[in-house]
Design an enzyme around this catalytic site. Sequence first.
Site, short mmCIF file in Angstrom:
data_model
loop_
_atom_site.label_atom_id
_atom_site.label_comp_id
_atom_site.label_asym_id
_atom_site.label_seq_id
_atom_site.Cartn_x
_atom_site.Cartn_y
_atom_site.Cartn_z
N GLU A 28 45.10 31.77 29.13
CA GLU A 28 44.14 31.34 28.11
C GLU A 28 44.56 31.90 26.74
O GLU A 28 44.57 33.11 26.53
CB GLU A 28 42.74 31.86 28.47
CG GLU A 28 41.67 31.32 27.54
CD GLU A 28 40.31 31.98 27.77
OE1 GLU A 28 40.25 33.20 27.90
OE2 GLU A 28 39.30 31.24 27.78
N CYS B 245 35.57 28.55 25.60
CA CYS B 245 35.98 28.83 26.98
C CYS B 245 36.42 27.55 27.69
O CYS B 245 37.32 27.57 28.52
CB CYS B 245 34.84 29.48 27.74
SG CYS B 245 33.32 28.51 27.70
N GLU C 53 30.71 34.91 33.48
CA GLU C 53 31.17 33.66 32.86
C GLU C 53 32.45 34.00 32.13
O GLU C 53 32.41 34.63 31.07
CB GLU C 53 30.12 33.13 31.86
CG GLU C 53 28.83 32.69 32.48
CD GLU C 53 28.94 31.39 33.27
OE1 GLU C 53 29.94 30.68 33.14
OE2 GLU C 53 28.02 31.12 34.04
N LYS D 148 23.50 43.32 24.93
CA LYS D 148 24.51 43.87 24.03
C LYS D 148 25.42 42.74 23.56
O LYS D 148 26.25 42.24 24.31
CB LYS D 148 25.37 44.94 24.70
CG LYS D 148 26.22 45.66 23.66
CD LYS D 148 27.50 46.25 24.21
CE LYS D 148 28.66 45.30 24.25
NZ LYS D 148 29.16 44.81 22.95
N1 LIG Z 1 32.63 30.91 30.78
C1 LIG Z 1 31.92 30.85 29.67
O1 LIG Z 1 30.88 30.20 29.62
C2 LIG Z 1 32.39 31.56 28.43
C3 LIG Z 1 31.70 31.37 27.23
C4 LIG Z 1 32.15 32.01 26.08
C5 LIG Z 1 33.29 32.82 26.13
N2 LIG Z 1 33.94 32.99 27.30
C6 LIG Z 1 35.17 33.80 27.34
O2 LIG Z 1 35.04 34.93 26.49
C7 LIG Z 1 36.34 35.35 26.05
C8 LIG Z 1 36.31 35.63 24.57
O3 LIG Z 1 35.32 36.55 24.25
P1 LIG Z 1 35.62 38.08 23.87
O4 LIG Z 1 36.98 38.21 23.28
O5 LIG Z 1 34.44 38.56 23.12
O6 LIG Z 1 35.65 38.75 25.31
P2 LIG Z 1 35.69 40.29 25.67
O7 LIG Z 1 35.79 40.35 27.14
O8 LIG Z 1 36.69 41.02 24.87
O9 LIG Z 1 34.27 40.82 25.17
C9 LIG Z 1 33.06 40.26 25.59
C10 LIG Z 1 31.97 41.30 25.54
O10 LIG Z 1 32.31 42.33 26.46
C11 LIG Z 1 32.19 43.60 25.84
N3 LIG Z 1 33.12 44.51 26.50
C12 LIG Z 1 34.42 44.75 26.22
N4 LIG Z 1 34.93 45.69 27.05
C13 LIG Z 1 33.92 46.05 27.88
C14 LIG Z 1 33.81 46.97 28.97
N5 LIG Z 1 34.84 47.71 29.37
N6 LIG Z 1 32.63 47.07 29.60
C15 LIG Z 1 31.58 46.31 29.24
N7 LIG Z 1 31.61 45.44 28.20
C16 LIG Z 1 32.78 45.29 27.54
C17 LIG Z 1 32.50 43.31 24.38
O11 LIG Z 1 31.98 44.34 23.57
C18 LIG Z 1 31.80 41.99 24.19
O12 LIG Z 1 30.43 42.19 23.96
C19 LIG Z 1 37.27 34.22 26.41
O13 LIG Z 1 38.03 34.58 27.54
C20 LIG Z 1 36.32 33.07 26.76
O14 LIG Z 1 36.87 32.12 27.63
C21 LIG Z 1 33.52 32.39 28.45
C1 LIG Z 2 30.03 27.56 27.09
N1 LIG Z 2 30.38 27.09 25.75
C2 LIG Z 2 31.12 25.85 25.85
C3 LIG Z 2 29.18 26.88 24.97
C4 LIG Z 2 31.11 28.10 25.02
C5 LIG Z 2 32.35 28.54 25.59
O1 LIG Z 2 33.07 29.29 24.96
#
Ligand SMILES: NC(=O)c1ccc[n+]([C@@H]2O[C@H](COP(=O)([O-])OP(=O)(O)OC[C@H]3O[C@@H](n4cnc5c(N)ncnc54)[C@H](O)[C@@H]3O)[C@@H](O)[C@H]2O)c1
Ligand SMILES: C[N+](C)(C)CC=O
Length: 490
Positions: free
Chosen positions: A385, A284, A250, A175
């Site tokens: 963040e 991230c 992650e 998803k």
């Molecule tokens: N550690 C890593 O490698 C990494 C990589 C990319 C992004 N991120 C993190 O992602 C965040 C930004 O992404 P975002 O705003 O899309 O995050 P988010 O948590 O809002 O959403 C991520 C995903 O989770 C889904 N989601 C939302 N609520 C949910 C629930 N209750 N149950 C199940 N799924 C749910 C969303 O539809 C989306 O597909 C930042 O905090 C960033 O640091 C981490």
């Molecule tokens: C893991 N990386 C760096 C590719 C994306 C983070 O948001």
Amino acid sequence: MNLQKMLINGEWVHAQSEETRDIINPYNQEVIATAVEGNEQDTRAAIQAAREAFDDGIWSALPANERGEYVYQIGLLIRRDLQELAELETWDTGKTLQESKEDMDDIANVFLYFGGLADKDGGDKIPSPMPDSESKVVREPVGVCGQITPWNYPLLQASWKIAPALAAGNTIIMKPSEITPLTTVKVFELIEEAGIPEGVANLVLGAGATAGAELSENRDIDLISFTGGIETGKTIMQAASHNVKKIALELGGKNPNIVFADADFTTAVDQALNAVFFHAGQVCSAGARLLVEESIHDEFVNALTERTKRIKLGNGFDDDTQSGPLISSEHRDKVEKYVDIGKQEGATLVTGGKRPDDPELQDGFFYLPTIFTNCTSDMRIVQEEVFGPVLTVETFQSQEDAIKLANDTIYGLAGAVWTQDVAKAEFVAERLRLGTVWINDFHPYFAQAPWGGYKQSGIGRELGREGMEEYTEVKHIYRNKKPEPFYWFK
Ligand SMILES: NC(=O)c1ccc[n+]([C@@H]2O[C@H](COP(=O)([O-])OP(=O)(O)OC[C@H]3O[C@@H](n4cnc5c(N)ncnc54)[C@H](O)[C@@H]3O)[C@@H](O)[C@H]2O)c1
Ligand SMILES: C[N+](C)(C)CC=O
């Protein structure tokens, strides 16, 4: 663009509710596509398809090298369609086309890497302490895997999950973020073209609270792998406890970028910019917390500020654009709220701190690259963040000071150390509580090396051998070669 549909059990389907969602270009808010909006019902159908495909063994029982060939083939198809995929990613996220192309190249490599790894771990024979026996440890697929991805690197984060899960013999339901599904839909077309059997790889489109929540709660899911925000991660962790699913998380970061006075000055300034302002800070592992040795603070901040003011915001398709918009209006509101918090906390705003005045950028969700100095560890702007183009600057006087400041956070994703003294770099790197430490660089990640966070930045690892192991169960098989009665019970 055609209506973007879900792939469930080998069929491209509409949502059972027939609801749809418009997909917006964050550069100008134009509708670029419409996607079907699946919910719990559609997700359950996808889970059932994946469950049946797994239990049938049509995928898990294939010889590992054959599974690897399919996964490798997906990588080749991504390379073939790289330009189209990169353009879709730029439409959807606003990132520059050059960046999207580099993402697609990385993504193809992820499939090639895990395709190649599929048949490389045949298990180990271990020395059994029991007489006349044989002991071996084998790895088997976990089963049905739910996978949920964010909007900032839509296809890259999906590839880190899809490729190892399939290579290890699992069936999946992916998803993507509801606001950036386009490249993931396209890759599922390529998965179909590669000939992966029906029901093995399923795609649902829809919101987190509906489709995503069903994936994390459903008892037919054996593993949930999530990339996204920390609060969503906690919700998923709780939901996963219903059937004690395996979880891989992650999550976010607030990543330290430590610059010692003996670092190569020009390179460290240039890379500090990349570290935090790349992709408008929506990374991230963004180096959002600059820790600079006190003796070079003023000179460093002056050079950084001068370069920051020259960053060219614009349309990701224009060659001279260096950074695109934020992903949405809501997300820009969040960034603005944090800038207000920073000011209220007493940090000094050096540049940025507002939307750009340029009339050409008024339809997009743009925000100027922003720098705060006079920051301290107790400030929210330093600890939380922001996930936008906002840098906080702190100073330190000694190695110990730098290490203490860098580790003073709930996060532990990534960070960097800049110095020409290798011994000092290694000393600091060993003491940082981070999943990745870069020495004299920022941002490199690749398929061969594991990625993931310490502390609240996550659980488990993606990429590398460790990323494949996440998708396996370990089984010990013991064989008594000379069975005979034991006569414990006379
Ligand atoms: N550690 C890593 O490698 C990494 C990589 C990319 C992004 N991120 C993190 O992602 C965040 C930004 O992404 P975002 O705003 O899309 O995050 P988010 O948590 O809002 O959403 C991520 C995903 O989770 C889904 N989601 C939302 N609520 C949910 C629930 N209750 N149950 C199940 N799924 C749910 C969303 O539809 C989306 O597909 C930042 O905090 C960033 O640091 C981490
Ligand atoms: C893991 N990386 C760096 C590719 C994306 C983070 O948001």
